[in-house]
Design a protein around this motif. Structure first.
Motif, short mmCIF file in Angstrom:
data_model
loop_
_atom_site.label_atom_id
_atom_site.label_comp_id
_atom_site.label_asym_id
_atom_site.label_seq_id
_atom_site.Cartn_x
_atom_site.Cartn_y
_atom_site.Cartn_z
N GLN A 1 0.85 -1.19 0.00
CA GLN A 1 0.00 0.00 0.00
C GLN A 1 0.89 1.24 0.00
O GLN A 1 1.32 1.73 1.04
CB GLN A 1 -0.92 -0.01 1.22
CG GLN A 1 -1.92 -1.15 1.22
CD GLN A 1 -3.09 -0.89 0.28
OE1 GLN A 1 -3.27 0.23 -0.23
NE2 GLN A 1 -3.90 -1.91 0.05
N GLN B 1 -3.74 7.06 -0.27
CA GLN B 1 -4.79 6.36 0.47
C GLN B 1 -4.50 4.86 0.49
O GLN B 1 -4.03 4.31 -0.50
CB GLN B 1 -6.16 6.59 -0.16
CG GLN B 1 -6.78 7.95 0.07
CD GLN B 1 -8.20 7.98 -0.48
OE1 GLN B 1 -8.49 7.46 -1.54
NE2 GLN B 1 -9.10 8.61 0.27
N VAL B 2 -4.79 4.23 1.63
CA VAL B 2 -4.78 2.78 1.68
C VAL B 2 -6.11 2.31 1.08
O VAL B 2 -7.18 2.75 1.52
CB VAL B 2 -4.63 2.27 3.12
CG1 VAL B 2 -4.87 0.78 3.21
CG2 VAL B 2 -3.23 2.62 3.64
N ILE C 1 -2.96 6.55 7.26
CA ILE C 1 -2.36 5.35 7.83
C ILE C 1 -0.84 5.46 7.68
O ILE C 1 -0.32 5.49 6.57
CB ILE C 1 -2.86 4.07 7.13
CG1 ILE C 1 -4.37 3.99 7.16
CG2 ILE C 1 -2.22 2.84 7.76
CD1 ILE C 1 -4.95 3.81 8.54
N ASP D 1 3.27 4.43 7.85
CA ASP D 1 3.99 3.25 7.38
C ASP D 1 4.05 2.18 8.47
O ASP D 1 4.09 2.48 9.67
CB ASP D 1 5.42 3.62 6.98
CG ASP D 1 5.46 4.37 5.65
OD1 ASP D 1 4.39 4.59 5.07
OD2 ASP D 1 6.57 4.72 5.22
N THR E 1 3.47 -2.47 9.24
CA THR E 1 2.77 -3.71 8.90
C THR E 1 1.46 -3.76 9.65
O THR E 1 1.41 -3.53 10.86
CB THR E 1 3.63 -4.94 9.26
OG1 THR E 1 4.85 -4.89 8.51
CG2 THR E 1 2.90 -6.23 8.94
N TYR E 2 0.38 -4.06 8.94
CA TYR E 2 -0.96 -4.05 9.51
C TYR E 2 -1.71 -5.31 9.08
O TYR E 2 -1.22 -6.12 8.28
CB TYR E 2 -1.74 -2.82 9.05
CG TYR E 2 -1.15 -1.51 9.47
CD1 TYR E 2 -1.51 -0.91 10.68
CD2 TYR E 2 -0.21 -0.86 8.67
CE1 TYR E 2 -0.97 0.30 11.06
CE2 TYR E 2 0.34 0.35 9.05
CZ TYR E 2 -0.04 0.92 10.25
OH TYR E 2 0.50 2.11 10.64
N GLU F 1 1.43 -4.49 3.98
CA GLU F 1 2.47 -3.52 4.32
C GLU F 1 2.07 -2.15 3.79
O GLU F 1 1.65 -2.00 2.63
CB GLU F 1 3.81 -3.92 3.71
CG GLU F 1 4.94 -2.97 4.09
CD GLU F 1 6.30 -3.41 3.58
OE1 GLU F 1 7.29 -2.71 3.87
OE2 GLU F 1 6.36 -4.43 2.88
N ARG F 2 2.18 -1.18 4.68
CA ARG F 2 1.93 0.21 4.31
C ARG F 2 3.30 0.88 4.15
O ARG F 2 4.06 1.02 5.11
CB ARG F 2 1.11 0.90 5.40
CG ARG F 2 1.01 2.41 5.28
CD ARG F 2 0.34 2.82 3.99
NE ARG F 2 -0.10 4.21 4.02
CZ ARG F 2 -0.38 4.91 2.96
NH1 ARG F 2 -0.24 4.38 1.75
NH2 ARG F 2 -0.79 6.15 3.05
N ARG F 3 3.60 1.27 2.93
CA ARG F 3 4.87 1.96 2.64
C ARG F 3 4.56 3.05 1.63
O ARG F 3 4.55 2.83 0.44
CB ARG F 3 5.89 0.98 2.08
CG ARG F 3 7.24 1.58 1.74
CD ARG F 3 8.14 0.54 1.10
NE ARG F 3 9.45 1.08 0.80
CZ ARG F 3 9.78 1.70 -0.34
NH1 ARG F 3 8.85 1.87 -1.29
NH2 ARG F 3 11.00 2.15 -0.55
N GLN F 4 4.27 4.22 2.16
CA GLN F 4 3.82 5.29 1.30
C GLN F 4 4.97 5.79 0.44
O GLN F 4 6.06 6.12 0.94
CB GLN F 4 3.23 6.44 2.10
CG GLN F 4 2.56 7.51 1.23
CD GLN F 4 1.75 8.49 2.04
OE1 GLN F 4 1.62 8.35 3.25
NE2 GLN F 4 1.20 9.49 1.38
#
Length: 458
Positions: free
Chosen positions: A286, A290-291, A333, A335, A337-338, A360-363
């Motif tokens: 992600q 936006q996620v 959200i 950065d 791990t969710y 994984e959230r890594r903008q």
């Protein structure tokens, strides 16, 4: 049928026991628990220690035919009435919370709750529009509140000697999700009370959702006994109409089933819960502003619920949304791990079985532009990958005459600069993109710019 369900309900959650007021006055044959006297014990000591009131020594004397209450021989076996045993207060501690969570005190303003706070009998807690709270009991049971919910801790007690526990919660608004550790003693009770139902278990995972029109119970694991607090089989609806024959005073709801109790009738018969929806592109990083999650449409689904948590057990929830279409987005959200949990909601408001994915959230962003070099058929392409903390980035540039980028005119990899000039292009329409390739924290990442196009005139 209703009588059989009521009997099963009483067996499961202990409803068949005598009322507490009667139990406090033991009859001729009360339920008892043994106690072996220790050196120095007197009947007064035993009554004070285990019954909580030294005045109950007379009950012990009659029941055990003790004529000398101060002269108990060590090793003597006594029978203590269970109904008079002292009860210890239990606590529920917040182990995860997010957003607005408040403790309620009568008509006074709510008081914000701090992480790790403990709650006891009579306490009330409420979550706001962005609030989540998960409580842990001493036996490992977890009780979670999503946004816009209010819960009262009705009874939290453990009886000495027998170690029986009573954990009763009053859901006054919204929803409560309970994951109950399996009971260790036959008399253990765990119940969720809503204005229209009582849901009791001896170890399971289930949800209760209450509003003024209906109460939904959804069982994910184990079996839940649901008892109507008003209404029963054969209840007459407003206006004289007969009740739904599938409604009863009590129902046993097995795993993967749900039940709806409407304000106008009894407990609805168990119905299968919807299967969980699948996530499109489950391995997607992600990286956008936006996620965003796309779900596969599920037959029978009227809505979808999507929740984000910091842990795989979904105890530390931070966001949720209910959407009509199988697509959900979240702003803000950071950065990390969710875990995302997704479920479908049917026409009766019953939420189906969930599916949980890690993500994984890594903008990251990749800005790109192109312009024709004046007086030539050359085009200059520029781009910039915006990602803090990454020192080395390589790029791939692709230029094609086709929108799907097949048969590329240019396909250059391992570029270290953020520009390229393509000379002597023929007239026509072109499509292009840039891929940023980065290595961070032991993983390889790609960020691709949108496919852009331009037309070079003759």
């Amino acid at each position: 049928m209703a009588a059989a369900a009521a009997t099963a309900l009483a067996c499961l959650i202990g409803i068949g026991a005598a009322p507490l007021a009667q139990a406090r006055s033991p009859g001729l044959h009360p339920e008892t628990v043994p106690y072996v006297t220790q050196p120095g014990d007197t009947l007064y000591d035993v009554a004070q220690r285990y019954l909580g009131d030294m005045r109950h020594w007379r009950v012990l004397a009659r029941l055990n035919r003790v004529s000398a209450p101060r002269q108990l021989r060590p090793g003597t076996s006594l029978r203590l009435p269970v109904a008079l045993l002292r009860r210890e207060a239990l606590t529920a501690r917040i182990v995860a919370m997010s957003g607005q969570v408040a403790r309620l005190f009568g008509n006074t303003p709510p008081v914000p709750v701090v992480d790790g706070a403990s709650f006891t009998e009579g306490d009330r807690v409420s979550t706001g529009a962005d609030g989540f709270a998960t409580f842990e009991l001493v036996d490992g049971t977890h009780v979670s509140l999503p946004p816009n919910s209010t819960l009262q801790f009705g009874r939290l007690q453990r009886t000495v000697l027998t170690e029986r526990t009573e954990r009763i919660f009053n859901l006054q608004r919204g929803e409560v999700d309970s994951e109950v550790t399996h009971a260790k003693h036959p008399g253990d009770r765990f119940e969720i009370h809503a204005p229209s139902i009582v849901a009791g278990v001896r170890g399971t995972h289930f949800r209760v959702n209450y509003d003024a029109s209906a109460t939904q119970v959804e069982v994910l694991d184990g079996t839940v006994a649901v008892d109507a607090t008003h209404g029963a089989a054969g209840h007459q609806r407003a206006g004289g109409g007969a009740a739904d024959p599938d409604e009863a005073a009590s129902q046993l709801v097995p795993a993967r089933y749900g039940s709806v109790t409407r304000a106008s009738g009894g407990v609805g018969a168990p119905v299968p819960l919807l299967t969980p929806p699948e996530l499109v592109e489950p391995a997607k990083v992600q990286g956008a502003a936006q996620v965003a999650f796309d779900l596969t449409p599920l037959p029978g689904a009227r809505r979808y619920r999507v929740q984000i948590a910091r842990d795989a057990d979904l105890l530390d929830l931070i966001r949720e949304v209910r959407v009509d279409a199988p697509h959900a987005t979240f702003d803000g959200i950071p950065d990390g791990t969710y875990f995302v949990r997704m479920s479908a909601i049917d026409a009766d408001g019953l939420e189906g079985l969930p599916h949980v994915y890690a993500f994984e959230r890594r903008q990251s962003s990749l800005m790109a532009t192109a312009s024709q070099v004046a007086g030539t058929r050359d085009y200059e392409f520029r781009w910039l990958a915006n990602r803090a903390g990454v020192t080395t980035t390589h790029y791939r540039f692709v230029l094609s005459r086709h929108a799907d980028l097949r048969e590329p005119v240019v396909d250059t990899v391992d570029l270290s600069s953020s520009r390229i000039v393509v000379a002597n292009l023929k007239a026509g329409t072109y499509y292009w993109t840039v891929v940023a390739e980065q290595f961070e924290n032991g993983r390889f990442y790609e960020t691709t710019s949108p496919v852009r196009s331009f037309t070079l005139a003759h």
